[in-house]
Design a protein around this motif. Structure first.
Motif, PDB file in Angstrom:
ATOM      1  N   ARG A  72      16.874  25.195 -21.651  1.00 32.48           N
ATOM      2  CA  ARG A  72      17.807  25.222 -22.780  1.00 32.48           C
ATOM      3  C   ARG A  72      17.151  24.642 -24.031  1.00 32.48           C
ATOM      4  N   GLU A  73      16.460  23.537 -23.871  1.00 34.52           N
ATOM      5  CA  GLU A  73      15.751  22.928 -24.997  1.00 34.52           C
ATOM      6  C   GLU A  73      14.670  23.873 -25.510  1.00 34.52           C
ATOM      7  N   ALA A  74      14.001  24.554 -24.596  1.00 39.66           N
ATOM      8  CA  ALA A  74      12.946  25.491 -24.992  1.00 39.66           C
ATOM      9  C   ALA A  74      13.509  26.621 -25.846  1.00 39.66           C
ATOM     10  N   LEU A  75      14.644  27.188 -25.431  1.00 37.67           N
ATOM     11  CA  LEU A  75      15.247  28.279 -26.193  1.00 37.67           C
ATOM     12  C   LEU A  75      15.600  27.826 -27.604  1.00 37.67           C
ATOM     13  N   ALA A  76      16.159  26.634 -27.715  1.00 35.70           N
ATOM     14  CA  ALA A  76      16.555  26.120 -29.027  1.00 35.70           C
ATOM     15  C   ALA A  76      15.339  25.922 -29.923  1.00 35.70           C
ATOM     16  N   ARG A  77      14.291  25.338 -29.380  1.00 33.51           N
ATOM     17  CA  ARG A  77      13.116  25.043 -30.199  1.00 33.51           C
ATOM     18  C   ARG A  77      12.331  26.311 -30.535  1.00 33.51           C
ATOM     19  N   LEU A  78      12.294  27.259 -29.622  1.00 30.86           N
ATOM     20  CA  LEU A  78      11.537  28.485 -29.874  1.00 30.86           C
ATOM     21  C   LEU A  78      12.209  29.394 -30.904  1.00 30.86           C
ATOM     22  N   ARG A  79      13.462  29.140 -31.207  1.00 29.48           N
ATOM     23  CA  ARG A  79      14.126  29.915 -32.254  1.00 29.48           C
ATOM     24  C   ARG A  79      13.584  29.552 -33.634  1.00 29.48           C
ATOM     25  N   THR A  80      13.011  28.369 -33.740  1.00 29.63           N
ATOM     26  CA  THR A  80      12.490  27.922 -35.043  1.00 29.63           C
ATOM     27  C   THR A  80      10.997  27.608 -35.005  1.00 29.63           C
ATOM     28  N   THR A  81      10.387  27.727 -33.822  1.00 27.23           N
ATOM     29  CA  THR A  81       8.958  27.438 -33.677  1.00 27.23           C
ATOM     30  C   THR A  81       8.224  28.679 -33.200  1.00 27.23           C
ATOM     31  N   PRO A  82       7.530  29.379 -34.086  1.00 30.17           N
ATOM     32  CA  PRO A  82       6.791  30.585 -33.682  1.00 30.17           C
ATOM     33  C   PRO A  82       5.718  30.237 -32.654  1.00 30.17           C
ATOM     34  N   ALA A  83       5.658  31.015 -31.579  1.00 38.04           N
ATOM     35  CA  ALA A  83       4.647  30.801 -30.538  1.00 38.04           C
ATOM     36  C   ALA A  83       4.154  32.159 -30.040  1.00 38.04           C
ATOM     37  N   ASP A  84       2.919  32.183 -29.613  1.00 33.30           N
ATOM     38  CA  ASP A  84       2.349  33.413 -29.060  1.00 33.30           C
ATOM     39  C   ASP A  84       2.487  33.450 -27.538  1.00 33.30           C
ATOM     40  N   VAL A  85       2.307  32.296 -26.905  1.00 41.39           N
ATOM     41  CA  VAL A  85       2.362  32.199 -25.446  1.00 41.39           C
ATOM     42  C   VAL A  85       3.206  30.996 -25.060  1.00 41.39           C
ATOM     43  N   VAL A  86       4.096  31.193 -24.097  1.00 41.19           N
ATOM     44  CA  VAL A  86       4.917  30.103 -23.557  1.00 41.19           C
ATOM     45  C   VAL A  86       4.509  29.870 -22.114  1.00 41.19           C
ATOM     46  N   LEU A  87       4.083  28.657 -21.793  1.00 48.50           N
ATOM     47  CA  LEU A  87       3.837  28.278 -20.403  1.00 48.50           C
ATOM     48  C   LEU A  87       5.131  27.701 -19.870  1.00 48.50           C
ATOM     49  N   MET A  88       5.758  28.422 -18.947  1.00 46.67           N
ATOM     50  CA  MET A  88       7.125  28.107 -18.510  1.00 46.67           C
ATOM     51  C   MET A  88       7.157  27.704 -17.039  1.00 46.67           C
ATOM     52  N   ASP A  89       7.546  26.464 -16.796  1.00 45.85           N
ATOM     53  CA  ASP A  89       7.744  26.019 -15.420  1.00 45.85           C
ATOM     54  C   ASP A  89       8.946  26.771 -14.843  1.00 45.85           C
ATOM     55  N   VAL A  90       8.966  26.958 -13.533  1.00 45.73           N
ATOM     56  CA  VAL A  90      10.059  27.703 -12.913  1.00 45.73           C
ATOM     57  C   VAL A  90      11.260  26.817 -12.625  1.00 45.73           C
ATOM     58  N   ARG A  91      11.047  25.737 -11.909  1.00 48.42           N
ATOM     59  CA  ARG A  91      12.167  24.888 -11.488  1.00 48.42           C
ATOM     60  C   ARG A  91      12.316  23.706 -12.432  1.00 48.42           C
ATOM     61  N   MET A  92      13.410  23.717 -13.206  1.00 46.31           N
ATOM     62  CA  MET A  92      13.699  22.653 -14.168  1.00 46.31           C
ATOM     63  C   MET A  92      15.193  22.384 -14.190  1.00 46.31           C
ATOM     64  N   PRO A  93      15.603  21.202 -14.630  1.00 49.84           N
ATOM     65  CA  PRO A  93      17.030  20.908 -14.744  1.00 49.84           C
ATOM     66  C   PRO A  93      17.647  21.637 -15.927  1.00 49.84           C
ATOM     67  N   VAL A  94      18.954  21.662 -15.992  1.00 51.03           N
ATOM     68  CA  VAL A  94      19.743  22.240 -17.082  1.00 51.03           C
ATOM     69  C   VAL A  94      19.659  23.757 -17.086  1.00 51.03           C
TER      70      VAL A  94
END
Length: 219
Positions: free
Chosen positions: A37-59
């Motif tokens: 959830r935090e990632a989605l919020a921050r990526l709306r305003t932070t341009p990125a080319d690649v996201v390294l995304m863990d699979v199992r996380m809270p929230v």
């Protein structure tokens, strides 16, 4: 400069990734998040080319975060990070549009290479890891004969089916060329046609298509 965004609930893991990535002249970390959830919020305003995304996380886990991120039209490409006991989550993330996956114990050079490959538009599907992943998920996939689930398979030439079967086995372009006795450039042409005919975004999409229609590797 390739912009990388880190998503992992363990601060120590993020710190390690940041130190490794920022030691490279062509890579930079532009942000971090501890859950989807935090990632989605921050990526709306932070341009990125690649996201390294863990699979199992809270929230919000990495699968749903990947699905929502791409549904929003974010151009970033996602690489999911996993251990083999989470294979079912990885398969779901790939279906959600992730461009590949890495094991959390991958070597530093493998991680850096994966980031660069994905940023260049390729998919990260390490052959050995792909085979082991598919060994886990195949029993959960439809077992119908080839072509029954999707008419697009009938639009492929016999050679394209051979190449697709090799891709499903986790073979690289070089390995496919050697096994099918064709130049690597010819293999790339066939891969391009497969992507176009099947409407797949990348090599990951081809693997998923092959297994969903029952086109299993010969080995």
């Amino acid at each position: 400069m390739t912009r990388v965004f880190l998503v992992d609930d363990q601060a120590l893991v993020r710190s390690g990734f940041r130190m490794l990535i920022e030691a490279e002249d062509d890579l930079e970390v532009v942000g971090e998040a501890s859950d989807g959830r935090e990632a989605l919020a921050r990526l709306r305003t932070t341009p990125a080319d690649v996201v390294l995304m863990d699979v199992r996380m809270p929230v919000l886990d990495g699968v749903e975060a990947t699905r929502r991120l791409l549904a929003e039209g974010n151009p970033a490409r996602v690489v999911v990070l996993t251990t083999f006991d989470l294979d079912e989550y990885v398969f779901a993330a790939l279906k959600a549009g992730a461009s590949g996956f890495l094991l959390k114990d991958a070597r530093p050079d493998e991680l850096l290479s994966a980031i660069r490959d994905v940023a260049a538009g390729d998919a990260v599907m390490a052959p050995s890891a792909t085979r082991r992943l598919l060994d886990h998920v195949v029993p959960t996939l439809p077992g119908e004969p080839p072509g029954r689930d999707d008419d697009r398979l009938g639009e492929l030439t016999a050679r394209e089916v051979e190449v697709l079967r090799e891709i499903a086995a986790g073979a690289t372009n070089t390995e496919i060329g050697a096994r099918l006795y064709m130049a690597e450039g010819t293999v790339k042409t066939h891969v391009g046609r497969l992507l176009s005919k099947l409407g797949a975004r990348d090599r990951v999409g081809l693997v998923l298509f092959a297994f969903e229609v029952g086109l299993r590797p010969d080995r």
